[in-house]
Scaffold this motif. Structure first.
Motif, PDB file in Angstrom:
ATOM      1  N   VAL A 111      39.682  59.001  46.576  1.00 22.26           N
ATOM      2  CA  VAL A 111      39.773  58.374  45.263  1.00 22.26           C
ATOM      3  C   VAL A 111      38.614  57.387  45.124  1.00 22.26           C
ATOM      4  O   VAL A 111      38.444  56.490  45.937  1.00 22.26           O
ATOM      5  CB  VAL A 111      41.139  57.698  44.999  1.00 22.26           C
ATOM      6  N   GLN A 115      36.682  50.320  39.858  1.00 24.94           N
ATOM      7  CA  GLN A 115      35.553  49.643  39.219  1.00 24.94           C
ATOM      8  C   GLN A 115      34.714  48.858  40.225  1.00 24.94           C
ATOM      9  O   GLN A 115      33.612  48.427  39.918  1.00 24.94           O
ATOM     10  CB  GLN A 115      36.065  48.739  38.106  1.00 24.94           C
ATOM     11  N   SER A 117      34.763  45.903  41.246  1.00 22.61           N
ATOM     12  CA  SER A 117      34.230  44.661  40.675  1.00 22.61           C
ATOM     13  C   SER A 117      33.958  43.597  41.732  1.00 22.61           C
ATOM     14  O   SER A 117      33.002  42.840  41.616  1.00 22.61           O
ATOM     15  CB  SER A 117      35.156  44.129  39.584  1.00 22.61           C
ATOM     16  N   ARG A 118      34.762  43.583  42.806  1.00 23.27           N
ATOM     17  CA  ARG A 118      34.535  42.552  43.826  1.00 23.27           C
ATOM     18  C   ARG A 118      33.220  42.772  44.557  1.00 23.27           C
ATOM     19  O   ARG A 118      32.524  41.826  44.910  1.00 23.27           O
ATOM     20  CB  ARG A 118      35.696  42.548  44.834  1.00 23.27           C
ATOM     21  N   GLN A 193      39.773  60.485  36.611  1.00 24.16           N
ATOM     22  CA  GLN A 193      41.142  59.987  36.510  1.00 24.16           C
ATOM     23  C   GLN A 193      41.446  59.546  35.080  1.00 24.16           C
ATOM     24  O   GLN A 193      40.549  59.461  34.240  1.00 24.16           O
ATOM     25  CB  GLN A 193      41.357  58.843  37.473  1.00 24.16           C
TER      26      GLN A 193
HETATM   27  P1  UTP Z   1      40.643  48.780  44.934  1.00 21.52           P
HETATM   28  O1  UTP Z   1      42.030  48.411  44.744  1.00 21.52           O
HETATM   29  O2  UTP Z   1      39.887  48.120  46.023  1.00 21.52           O
HETATM   30  O3  UTP Z   1      39.881  48.597  43.544  1.00 21.52           O
HETATM   31  O4  UTP Z   1      40.578  50.331  45.107  1.00 21.52           O
HETATM   32  P2  UTP Z   1      38.365  48.795  43.132  1.00 21.52           P
HETATM   33  O5  UTP Z   1      38.401  49.093  41.675  1.00 21.52           O
HETATM   34  O6  UTP Z   1      37.626  49.777  43.988  1.00 21.52           O
HETATM   35  O7  UTP Z   1      37.691  47.389  43.407  1.00 21.52           O
HETATM   36  P3  UTP Z   1      37.890  45.977  42.679  1.00 21.52           P
HETATM   37  O8  UTP Z   1      39.339  45.622  42.851  1.00 21.52           O
HETATM   38  O9  UTP Z   1      37.474  46.156  41.242  1.00 21.52           O
HETATM   39  O10 UTP Z   1      36.971  45.088  43.438  1.00 21.52           O
HETATM   40  C1  UTP Z   1      40.911  50.966  46.287  1.00 21.52           C
HETATM   41  C2  UTP Z   1      40.497  52.420  46.155  1.00 21.52           C
HETATM   42  O11 UTP Z   1      41.163  53.022  45.068  1.00 21.52           O
HETATM   43  C3  UTP Z   1      40.221  53.586  44.167  1.00 21.52           C
HETATM   44  C4  UTP Z   1      38.932  52.850  44.429  1.00 21.52           C
HETATM   45  O12 UTP Z   1      37.828  53.610  44.012  1.00 21.52           O
HETATM   46  C5  UTP Z   1      38.997  52.648  45.919  1.00 21.52           C
HETATM   47  O13 UTP Z   1      38.654  53.830  46.601  1.00 21.52           O
HETATM   48  N1  UTP Z   1      40.710  53.407  42.791  1.00 21.52           N
HETATM   49  C6  UTP Z   1      41.174  52.198  42.374  1.00 21.52           C
HETATM   50  C7  UTP Z   1      40.669  54.472  41.949  1.00 21.52           C
HETATM   51  O14 UTP Z   1      40.225  55.579  42.322  1.00 21.52           O
HETATM   52  N2  UTP Z   1      41.117  54.303  40.673  1.00 21.52           N
HETATM   53  C8  UTP Z   1      41.598  53.124  40.213  1.00 21.52           C
HETATM   54  O15 UTP Z   1      41.994  53.047  39.034  1.00 21.52           O
HETATM   55  C9  UTP Z   1      41.632  52.042  41.097  1.00 21.52           C
END
Ligand code: UTP
Length: 479
Positions: A111, A115, A117-118, A193
């Motif tokens: 997956v 985003q 973002s962090r 997604q």
């Molecule tokens: P995170 O919960 O770390 O979120 O996702 P994120 O979006 O990558 O990062 P932040 O929180 O904005 O910093 C964990 C995993 O789940 C996937 C991410 O790509 C990562 O592999 N993910 C998360 C999705 O595929 N779709 C989503 O809607 C959210």
């Protein structure tokens, strides 16, 4: 789109929006040119208005009250490695897992729709360069793991890559530019997604601008529905795939396909299996595996009552010690059952208050400095209590989990590289290679082992024809 078809789509959209009290989405219609109108209508196509309408009252206008299960117990967890009591069972599981891989019944599923973002990296997270010597990106590490599986078991698993709308095209282009990292285009299937709109606290769908809805990915839990609506599940069925090996794009240490884990999943007739690590501390920010009112589930760190988080067993060990690291095997049939049109099994939504750039009633941009909107996401681990025979096994954190979440500090590229280097040094040492160590206790060389070359320590022992001489300061690549 012609003017006439724009108008008829507008009429239909207006009627649908009015039915659910969201007609304000079209407030600025008269100000928009045709391109902007088409963009707004396309955004609306992404929104399941009925689904949103049902969520507004319980999840947006009101903060749902978390009802914790009455009875929360620690689950039984299979060990990372076979002890005497598990030796025969693990040997049989390994055989079953290897057989399923060799028969082409296992697919990898990453997956990568988040985003990020962090991390704040400009591009798909999978393009982030993470390895020590070649600076290979995350996607390459996973692709090479599949090549390693093919080398060992004679069959290359197909790979399903879930993207998000913000990175779909870029992700595909990245694979093309890099010649699929040695895989072929037919091995890799991309799909996007689903998205959810952000909401004003009063329940209105938020606009990002006069002509765009504030959409964001619907969480990694959205991956199950996306597998279905994208046709990926049908594609799996056609290829004879029975087991889906799920992982997240940010963990370069993951074993995308683990024969033992897959074999245990098959042997126990589990519909969804999970890997856990021993928690680093009582309040580590990972979900906790629990048996809650008789069902295996993950309770988020923020929801686990303090007295349970700190509870100890008689021998002093932590009572709730199994942290979720988002590595699962799901049966294809389970995902089909969960996502079929007649499914009555539902995963919950999680609410988060976030800063969402939007427009005011006059259409002027607002860049909020505090949370002004509500986002709703699904989490993949919420499927666990819906699964039959769900199992959990431990894995070793230092072998399999070091995610790149943040730009610096904990769970960053720095810690992931450190952990990749430590693991490579450990594997080499177990193969009898002398690895110089620095005064800080870290390997004094920079070492990269491609998973195409060796998938684990035992694989490395088999693969090494001679023992490399490594000096302090060396850069060593085994690929
Ligand atoms: P995170 O919960 O770390 O979120 O996702 P994120 O979006 O990558 O990062 P932040 O929180 O904005 O910093 C964990 C995993 O789940 C996937 C991410 O790509 C990562 O592999 N993910 C998360 C999705 O595929 N779709 C989503 O809607 C959210």
């Amino acid at each position: 789109m012609t003017m006439a078809s724009l108008q008829s789509k507008y009429d239909a959209a207006r009627a649908n929006l009015t039915q659910v009290g969201q007609e304000h989405v079209l407030t600025f219609w008269a100000d928009l040119d045709d391109t902007a109108k088409a963009a707004l209508l396309a955004d609306l196509d992404q929104v399941d208005l009925k689904r949103c309408a049902a969520l507004v009252e319980p999840m947006v206008r009101n903060r749902p009250v978390l009802e914790l299960p009455h009875d929360i117990q620690p689950p039984e967890i299979l060990p990372a490695e076979a002890d005497a009591a598990h030796a025969a069972m693990y040997a049989e599981a390994l055989r079953l897992g290897e057989q399923a891989i060799a028969k082409g019944q296992v697919a990898a599923f990453v997956v990568a729709g988040g985003q990020g973002s962090r991390l704040g990296y400009d591009g798909p997270k999978g393009a982030y360069q993470v390895t020590l010597v070649r600076n290979a990106p995350l996607f390459q590490v996973f692709a090479e793991a599949l090549l390693g599986i093919e080398r060992r078991y004679g069959r290359r698993p197909p790979w399903y890559v879930m993207t998000g709308p913000a990175n779909h095209e870029e992700t595909q282009a990245f694979f093309t530019e890099n010649k699929y990292f040695g895989l072929s285009a037919d091995d890799v299937r991309f799909f996007m997604q689903g998205q959810m709109p952000a909401f004003h606290p009063d329940g209105r769908i938020m606009l990002a601008s006069k002509s765009r809805i504030a959409l964001s990915p619907d969480g990694h839990g959205g991956s199950l529905r996306a597998l279905s609506v994208s046709g990926a599940l049908d594609d799996m069925k056609r290829r004879g795939v029975e087991h889906i090996s799920y992982f997240q794009v940010d963990n370069p240490l993951v074993r995308p396909i683990d024969p033992l884990f897959i074999g245990l999943h098959i042997m126990k007739r589990s519909e969804m299996s999970s890997k856990a690590v021993t928690k680093a501390d009582d309040k580590e920010r990972v979900g906790n595996f629990c048996i809650a009112d008789g069902k295996l589930m993950v309770i988020e760190y923020s929801d686990l009552p303090d007295e349970l988080a700190v509870a100890r067993n008689a021998d002093g060990t932590r009572r709730f010690d199994a942290g979720s690291i988002a590595i699962h095997v799901l049966s294809r049939a389970f995902v089909e059952r969960l996502t079929s049109e007649t499914a009555t099994l539902h995963m919950p939504w999680h609410r988060a208050e976030k800063k969402v750039p939007t427009v005011n009633d006059q259409g002027n941009a607002i860049d909020p400095d505090k949370p002004n909107g509500v986002k709703l996401e699904m989490f993949v681990f919420d499927a666990i209590p819906l699964a039959e025979n769900a199992l959990v096994m431990y894995t070793r954190r230092e072998e399999e989990f070091s995610p790149v979440k943040n730009a610096t500090g904990v769970d960053s590229a720095v810690t992931a590289r450190r952990d990749l280097n430590r693991r490579a040094a450990r594997w080499l040492a177990s193969a009898g290679v002398e690895v110089p160590m620095g005064e800080d206790g870290e390997p004094a060389a920079t070492i990269e082992i491609s998973p195409a070359f060796a998938l684990d320590a035992e694989d490395l022992r088999r693969q090494l024809k001679s023992k490399p001489a490594i000096k302090a300061g060396d850069s060593v690549l085994l690929a």
